[in-house]
Design an enzyme around this catalytic site. Structure first.
Site, PDB file in Angstrom:
ATOM      1  N   GLU A 100     -15.189  24.424  29.538  1.00  0.00           N
ATOM      2  CA  GLU A 100     -14.108  25.393  29.797  1.00  0.00           C
ATOM      3  C   GLU A 100     -13.062  24.801  30.737  1.00  0.00           C
ATOM      4  OE1 GLU A 100     -16.681  28.635  30.887  1.00  0.00           O
ATOM      5  OE2 GLU A 100     -17.335  28.793  28.811  1.00  0.00           O
ATOM      6  N   GLY A 116     -21.420  30.711  24.497  1.00  0.00           N
ATOM      7  CA  GLY A 116     -20.971  32.097  24.494  1.00  0.00           C
ATOM      8  C   GLY A 116     -20.797  32.680  23.096  1.00  0.00           C
ATOM      9  N   HIS A 147     -17.430  20.991  32.976  1.00  0.00           N
ATOM     10  CA  HIS A 147     -17.761  22.037  32.000  1.00  0.00           C
ATOM     11  C   HIS A 147     -16.656  22.092  30.942  1.00  0.00           C
ATOM     12  CE1 HIS A 147     -18.535  25.894  30.153  1.00  0.00           C
ATOM     13  NE2 HIS A 147     -19.755  25.799  30.630  1.00  0.00           N
ATOM     14  N   GLU A 156     -23.799  20.442  26.128  1.00  0.00           N
ATOM     15  CA  GLU A 156     -23.405  21.788  25.721  1.00  0.00           C
ATOM     16  C   GLU A 156     -22.413  21.716  24.565  1.00  0.00           C
ATOM     17  OE1 GLU A 156     -24.018  24.779  29.185  1.00  0.00           O
ATOM     18  OE2 GLU A 156     -22.014  23.921  29.353  1.00  0.00           O
ATOM     19  N   GLY A 205     -25.526  30.421  30.551  1.00  0.00           N
ATOM     20  CA  GLY A 205     -24.383  31.226  30.960  1.00  0.00           C
ATOM     21  C   GLY A 205     -24.736  32.701  30.964  1.00  0.00           C
ATOM     22  N   GLY A 206     -24.395  33.376  29.874  1.00  0.00           N
ATOM     23  CA  GLY A 206     -24.539  34.827  29.773  1.00  0.00           C
ATOM     24  C   GLY A 206     -25.909  35.354  30.184  1.00  0.00           C
ATOM     25  N   ASN A 232     -25.206  29.578  35.127  1.00  0.00           N
ATOM     26  CA  ASN A 232     -23.773  29.406  35.381  1.00  0.00           C
ATOM     27  C   ASN A 232     -23.127  30.776  35.210  1.00  0.00           C
ATOM     28  OD1 ASN A 232     -21.064  28.762  35.375  1.00  0.00           O
ATOM     29  ND2 ASN A 232     -21.116  27.635  33.426  1.00  0.00           N
ATOM     30  N   TRP A 233     -22.740  31.370  36.322  1.00  0.00           N
ATOM     31  CA  TRP A 233     -22.190  32.735  36.275  1.00  0.00           C
ATOM     32  C   TRP A 233     -20.732  32.766  35.836  1.00  0.00           C
ATOM     33  CZ3 TRP A 233     -24.177  36.601  40.560  1.00  0.00           C
ATOM     34  CH2 TRP A 233     -25.546  36.832  40.347  1.00  0.00           C
ATOM     35  N   LYS A 234     -20.102  31.589  35.777  1.00  0.00           N
ATOM     36  CA  LYS A 234     -18.684  31.520  35.373  1.00  0.00           C
ATOM     37  C   LYS A 234     -17.857  32.491  36.231  1.00  0.00           C
ATOM     38  CE  LYS A 234     -20.182  29.930  30.897  1.00  0.00           C
ATOM     39  NZ  LYS A 234     -19.907  29.765  29.476  1.00  0.00           N
ATOM     40  N   SER A 274     -25.721  29.322  24.535  1.00  0.00           N
ATOM     41  CA  SER A 274     -26.428  30.485  23.988  1.00  0.00           C
ATOM     42  C   SER A 274     -27.946  30.424  24.161  1.00  0.00           C
ATOM     43  CB  SER A 274     -26.060  30.700  22.519  1.00  0.00           C
ATOM     44  OG  SER A 274     -24.671  31.011  22.396  1.00  0.00           O
TER      45      SER A 274
HETATM   46  P1  PGA Z   1     -23.774  30.550  27.381  1.00  0.00           P
HETATM   47  O1  PGA Z   1     -22.975  29.514  28.339  1.00  0.00           O
HETATM   48  O2  PGA Z   1     -25.224  30.447  27.751  1.00  0.00           O
HETATM   49  O3  PGA Z   1     -23.188  31.902  27.716  1.00  0.00           O
HETATM   50  O4  PGA Z   1     -23.517  30.122  25.981  1.00  0.00           O
HETATM   51  C1  PGA Z   1     -23.527  28.278  28.665  1.00  0.00           C
HETATM   52  C2  PGA Z   1     -22.566  27.494  29.534  1.00  0.00           C
HETATM   53  O5  PGA Z   1     -21.358  27.487  29.255  1.00  0.00           O
HETATM   54  O6  PGA Z   1     -22.981  26.853  30.535  1.00  0.00           O
END
Ligand code: PGA
Length: 249
Positions: A96, A172, A94, A166, A233-234, A11-13, A212
């Protein structure tokens, strides 16, 4: 026991300009040697078309979709638009978006229905905040199970729907949930799926872990019971970081 094919999703956000298409190609090359698992990259909408043109082995997806077919929704994207751009799937719910765009579980279910109607596969996210987790494991399990039931779309089917657990406090933050926390939550969600969707469908549906995930912890997490993949994500932004996670699956 039901055999579930592992899914490693990135997930590149709100990250990625055209220069990062090189990473799409590199990640696609990682997926080439792994016909035994599914690899999906959820890129920003602006990169869906060029990323889809490069990806032959990994699928390209969107990070959100609007629940309406079309209309006066300035700034939003419809499922038909995402399909036309080359998306094969989308994330819905998600944390967010639940947090910053005030999306409700009813919205999330409606988005999933619309996405599926256009042939998109769907990764539906659920998870608890730190505040809820600190009230105890049982409270967290009940909260996330209830959120899952409220977010499940009409006609939910393992053929096109995947769940991602999640924990909001692990996203993050570098603070990954422990394997025992993940195992217990995934067992609770599996039981909820079986109860809600029946034995066959509930057991066939994949449950990913996200929060993470990195090359350092992926192997342990991915070998935990009921963990059918990861939403990353990251560590999905470059092939160098994503590669070890794909390898660990
Ligand atoms: P993260 O994000 O791996 O950077 O913690 C995961 C996500 O929100 O899908």
């Amino acid at each position: 026991m039901t055999q579930r094919r592992k899914l490693i999703a990135g997930n590149w956000k709100m990250n990625g300009l055209a220069a990062q298409l090189e990473d799409v190609s590199a990640i696609d090359a990682l997926a080439r040697g792994r016909g035994d698992i599914d690899v999906v990259l959820f890129v920003p909408a602006t990169l869906i078309a060029p990323a889809a043109a490069r990806a032959k082995h990994a699928a390209i997806g969107a990070q959100d979709v609007h629940q309406a077919e079309s209309g006066a929704f300035t700034g939003n994207l419809s499922a038909a638009m995402l399909v036309e751009a080359g998306a094969k799937g989308t994330i819905v719910g998600h944390s967010e978006r639940r947090q910053y765009q005030q999306e409700t579980s009813a919205d999330v279910a409606a988005k999933a229905v619309r996405a599926h109607a256009h042939g998109l596969s769907v990764v539906l996210c659920v998870g608890e905040t730190l505040d809820t987790r600190e009230q105890g494991d049982d409270v967290a399990h009940a909260f996330v199970s209830d959120q899952l039931v409220a977010s499940l779309p009409e006609g939910a089917d393992a053929a096109w729907l995947t769940i991602a657990y999640e924990p909001v406090w692990a996203i993050g933050t570098g603070k990954v949930a422990s394997p025992s926390q993940v195992e217990a939550m995934h067992a609770a969600l599996r039981a909820t799926l079986v109860k809600t969707l029946g034995d066959a469908n509930g057991n066939a549906m994949r449950i990913l872990y996200g929060g993470s995930v990195s090359g350092d912890n992926a192997a342990e997490l991915l070998h935990t019971a009921n963990v059918d993949g990861a939403l990353v994500g990251g560590a999905s932004l470059t092939a160098a970081k994503f590669g070890p996670i794909v390898e660990a699956a």
